[in-house]
Write a protein that holds these residues in place. Sequence first.
Motif, PDB file in Angstrom:
ATOM      1  N   TRP A 199       2.388  35.307   1.509  1.00  0.00           N
ATOM      2  CA  TRP A 199       1.135  35.867   1.831  1.00  0.00           C
ATOM      3  C   TRP A 199       0.716  37.215   1.291  1.00  0.00           C
ATOM      4  O   TRP A 199       1.491  38.219   1.331  1.00  0.00           O
ATOM      5  N   VAL A 200      -0.392  37.215   0.804  1.00  0.00           N
ATOM      6  CA  VAL A 200      -0.921  38.443   0.171  1.00  0.00           C
ATOM      7  C   VAL A 200      -1.577  39.125   1.456  1.00  0.00           C
ATOM      8  O   VAL A 200      -2.706  38.516   2.185  1.00  0.00           O
ATOM      9  N   LYS A 201      -1.174  40.399   1.804  1.00  0.00           N
ATOM     10  CA  LYS A 201      -2.048  41.191   2.878  1.00  0.00           C
ATOM     11  C   LYS A 201      -3.500  41.111   2.653  1.00  0.00           C
ATOM     12  O   LYS A 201      -3.870  41.509   1.547  1.00  0.00           O
ATOM     13  N   GLN A 202      -4.351  41.029   3.810  1.00  0.00           N
ATOM     14  CA  GLN A 202      -5.606  41.297   3.663  1.00  0.00           C
ATOM     15  C   GLN A 202      -6.069  42.745   3.652  1.00  0.00           C
ATOM     16  O   GLN A 202      -5.175  43.450   4.250  1.00  0.00           O
ATOM     17  N   ALA A 203      -6.661  43.439   3.002  1.00  0.00           N
ATOM     18  CA  ALA A 203      -7.172  44.767   2.804  1.00  0.00           C
ATOM     19  C   ALA A 203      -7.915  45.261   3.929  1.00  0.00           C
ATOM     20  O   ALA A 203      -7.523  46.407   4.337  1.00  0.00           O
ATOM     21  N   ASP A 204      -8.593  44.541   4.680  1.00  0.00           N
ATOM     22  CA  ASP A 204      -9.251  44.924   6.042  1.00  0.00           C
ATOM     23  C   ASP A 204      -8.456  44.749   7.257  1.00  0.00           C
ATOM     24  O   ASP A 204      -7.696  43.680   7.080  1.00  0.00           O
TER      25      ASP A 204
END
Length: 144
Positions: A114-119
């Motif tokens: 999973w790529v972390k969401q920025a917000d």
Amino acid sequence: MLNVRPDSLSILLVDDNEADRMLAEEAFDLLPAKVWVNLCATGDQALAWLRDPGNPLPNVIVLDVNMPGMSGLDVLRAIREDPVLRPLPVVMLTTSDQPGDIQQAYELVVSSYWVKQADFAGFVRQIEDFVGFWQHARFHKGRP
């Protein structure tokens, strides 16, 4: 902070960034579900914790890829080489969307990447989705 109960999900989260660990802990705390999270700042610390027979094994391990010293991929490799730890599900939760990192993680048999969401709101939704999925999973019974 880990206190495993049979009706809860236990997670070992490994991330070198203190702010990211605090955000993750806050996101997990917002959930109505029973989730117990143990935090480690380094790969070496995580492996020592996992190999300590006095600690119950978590249901899921969550690793960051980019950590100084022992990277998340190094930790994943060590877990897959350890006969006791090998069955544990491992999820990469990271800012790295590099194809090489993703490929290497799956070659090392990561459960998901999973790529972390920025917000923060997006990150909380990710954590909700993550917990929702793993609450329905069945797990290895732990140490032999």
